[in-house]
Each structure stands twice: as structure tokens, then as C-alpha cells.
Design a protein around this motif. Sequence first.
Motif: not given
Length: 646
Positions: A321, A370, A382
Motif C-alpha cells: 500500500w 497489502f 491494493d
Amino acid sequence: MDLDTITAPVVEDPALLDAISRATDALMRHQKPDGHFVFELEADATIPAEYVLLEHFLDRIDADLQARIGVYLRAIQGQHGGWPLFHDGAFNVSASVKAYFALKAIGDDPDAAHMRRARDAILAAGGAERTNVFTRAQLALFQAVPWRAVPVMPLEIMHLPLWFPFHLSKVSYWSRTVMVPLLVLMALRPKARNPRGIGIPELFRTPPDQVTDWIRGPYRSAWGRFFKGVDVALRVAEPLLPKASRRSAIDKAVAFVTERLNGEDGLGAIYPAIANSVMMFDALGYPADHPNAAIAWQSVRRLLVTEPDRAYCQPCLSPVWDTSLAGHALAEAGVATEAACDWLRPLQITDVVGDWAVRRPDLRPGGWAFQYNNPHYPDVDDTAVVGLLLHRNGHPAHIGAIERAREWIIGMQSSDRGPMDGGWGAFEPENTHYYLNHIPFADHGALLDPPTADVSARCVSFLAQIGMADDDPVMQRAVSYLRREQEADGSWFGRWGTNYIYGTWSVLCALNAVGLAHSDPAITRALEWLVSVQRDDGGWGEDEDSYGDAPHGRYKTSTPSQTAWAVLGLMAAGATDHPATARGIAYLADAQKADGEWTEAAYTAVGFPRVFYLRYHGYKMYFPLLALARYRNLRRGNASRTEFGI
């Protein structure tokens, strides 16, 4: 005024250019040698407190580390005497009980001023008997309450068939990974070693051994009353269940956990699941040096942030992320993103069929998780953000990864033919068995992963940016879902970021990417709402309490990340030259520190609304840079529409 036709003279503001340059340099200082970014991810007091108690459960007490965690816990104690769920928030009894218990275990004197204040606040709130289910389970492990103070969740759940009203596939990934090892603990009922014999009877208004009133969730409904009856029946039936069934259920639970251990990233790559797996292996008699027990313990330790004068435990790590969002900010600023893209591309999950495949058995995997490693649990949010960055980077080597991501995201679109049709949940499709939010175990109200506007918007942005036509059925259903989700005031709810500012920015970016006219009523209403909640200083802020009864989009102070989202939303709505946009840009420039960074104490992200909130330490860096650089680029190009989906 038709915002699509606005042009503006090119204005190269030296102060703006300097702010962008300093912000770029500041962000680049955090890039790792291999190209990725990872910033601290902070929750409330519960995670570091639980880590302290985990060491006492196992009798693996690191006194120096615990002393530093104590410094952290004392520093975030609220003026009300207890601990909140987010910075400067209201008293929360469950967080406060855990923090007090941890500090007492560390060695704090119960008669110390800060402990007396906490104890008084807890007792005034009804005492430790008013804590939530997960806190009750923690207390039961330490014999601070009897197990009857915890709702019944028989381990034999592992045997239930897919068609049964309750099945593990019908709850969210985070609930599933937390629940499975916890079911083993609830069945075996191990006793914490607790070498110092720490207890907290002073926090109870009812004698702990008399605590039975554990009902705290949304149980004033017909479903709630039904599940209360089920719990009563299970309390009678559970001791009568065959021992062979229990042994095979333990085997299934251990197999589930072992398959998903994720190396040093841990079960589900989230703290509560990992900690439960550590205790599960211990309760089953695994020696500490057994490979599974050892790697589970190592994965917990990996979440620690240790500084010379303090320490705390993160709920998880956020490298994918952080790297993808930082990459978007740098790309907007004109910095090459090859290193970030080269780090991200190999992390695409193409060889593990995750839990999402229960409802999409014929879909090829193709998402990103993530964390560094979590192959059973990629998420479309994501995946979309990484795909947007790879597409923006434009390297031919990324084409295959982008196509695989496109296929997986389309396959994960909700097709329930109801109000959620056309949207996306974060981790799984059709995770919408809402009646399960009424079981006693689900008093946190976050058992499920239904579609949300912010996640769906990111998927739309990705599909639009890579060329999906607006008349494609996938896109038509998605945009219809987003239109249905718009609030009466023009905003959109934000599930994973706080809150309506985040959701509104996300959807406006998606509608811009689709090519919707800026005069469309959905866009103009959202624009008007964003302008209406701008603060006097030119910034924007929103309280976590907006997940409760607080007004949408309003807070007592402006924050850099939320101001950036609002400004990005305004620009996506075609309002680059709106006075509100200029004032937001001025706020960001004025709030920037000399080192190019921003200060942000407020929590602006969410684990579970009303229950668990997050502070991404990277948000205050890459989102303001993205907003400042986009503002420069749109004005420099006399453009009313950005070509990128985020």
C-alpha cells in the motif's frame, strides 16, 4: 459554469514549486534501497497491551522491551483517565482495561496517579465486565473472568458444511484468521503462565466470577434474540459433543493455520490472528523451537517498533500500500518510479488460490496483498492501486501483470443482484451475510466484508485508466452501484479511510476516470459538499466519530492527508480553479515543515468503523505531495481533467 471548459493561465508559483521539491525529497529519503516504501502503522493501545500480555501468557518476558512499551502506553493515556481508540478520542473501556492490565503486568504501581485515574475511569464506565468479546477472551485466558463470560463458539464449527447458515467462508478474512486459532483456545481453555500472578479484580464492579452478562452487540433485533437462544442451547450441548469430533476439529483448525502461516509475515499477516496462532501452538504443547511455533513467534516480533525511549506493536505492515501510493505521488511530481514498480511487480499473487476462490473457483489469481506476503488474502484495493501505478509507468514488462490484475478484479465484482450488485468488497465477493453480525461473538459489528464505495471506486479507476469503455457492462454496473451509494448530502462513505472525505475523493476520481461530465449531478453535489465542509484555515478534517453520530466531513482541526484528499477530489470534479482548491493548496504549503514533511497526530484510517482505527505514518507525506503536484500539473497544462485514476 461548465467546469469542463475552464482554462487558466499558466502560473509557476515559486512557493508551490519549492513545496513540491521539498516534499519529493522528504519522501525519497524514506525509500528503501530495493525501491519499496514502508511506514509505521499505528493503532490504539490494545495491540501493544496485548503484546505485553502475550509475553506474560508465554512467560517470555522481555523486561527492557516492556519498559519501553510502558512509556508508549502512558504517553497515549487520555485526559479522561483511560485510553481512546484514536488520538484525542473518547474513553473506551476495552482499550483501557487492556492498557491498565498491561501496565500492571509491566510493573506499574496500581496506586500510581496514572493507574488510579485509569481505574476510576474504568469503574465509572461500568467496570471491566463491560468490555467486548475479544477482551473477555483475553481476560479468560488469564483467569480474570470465567469462560462463561465469553459467548459460546464451539470448535466443531470447523466441521460445518458450506450450505450451513454459519460457515467460515461467510465471514471476512480477518474474522476467519482471528477466529480459527481462537476457537482452539476456547476449546482447550489454557491458563496463562502469568509468572508474576498479575490480576485486575480491582477493575470489576461485579465480582469477576459472577460475570455472565456478556451481551453487548446489536441484540435488540429478532436475529439477536434468536442467536441469544442459540447461545443458551450451545452452552448445554457443547459438553456433550463427541470427543472424536473435537479432536478432528482441532486437526482441521491446525491445518488451516499451518497452511496460512506465511513465514515471518504470520497468519493473515495481522497481529490478532498471529498472536492467537502463537497461543494455539503453545496450548497444543508445541515446543517453542518447533518450526511452526517458532515462525509464528517470529512473525509477532516482526511487528514491533522499537526506539531508544519507547516501543509499540503494529497491527500489521503496509509495504505494498505504501509503495504504490508513494509511487503515484512521485510519478505526479515527475520522479521515475521504475524502482518501486520493479519491487511491486513480482509480488503479484498468481500461484496461490486464496480463500476468495470459495465463491470464484474458476477465477485465476492475479492480485496483490497489502503486506509483504499474504498469498491467501490479496485484496482488490491494493491490486487496483498497484495496477494503476504499473500502467502509469508504461513499461512493456508490466503488460502481463496489468492484464492478470484486470481479469482478477473483474472476476471479484459482486453479482448478488441486490443493492450491492456491481460493487467490490476488499477481499472477497458476496461476503454479505448480514445476519451474522448479530451473533454474540460479533459484538464489534465487523464480521463481514461487503462492497464499499471507496474500494469499488478504486476498481473503477483502474479499469477505466487501462481502457475499459464506459458502456461495458462491468463499468455500467459499477457506476450504478456508486450512484446508489451517494449520501443525501452529496458525499460518499469511506470504509477504509476517514471517512466521507476519503470516500468522496475516491469516487470522484473514479467518475473522472470514467469520463463522466463534470456537470453530472452526482459530481456537482459532491463538489458542493466538499466546499461546504472546508475549514476556515483552508484545510479539511474529519473526526473518527463520523462513523457514529458526528457530522460528515467535520473535525476541530485540519489534517494534511484529509486536506489532500479533498483537494484531489475537487480537482477530479473539474474544480482546479475553484477558490476552495487554491485555499486547500495554500493550507498544505503553509503547514509543511522545513524538512518537507507534515505533522499529523490525528488518525485518518480505519480497521473497523467504531471499533479499530489506524494512523498510517506515510499518509501525511505522500498524499499532500500528490495533491500539490497534481495542482501544478493541471494548471500548467490548462487542463480540467486528469488522465489518471487516483
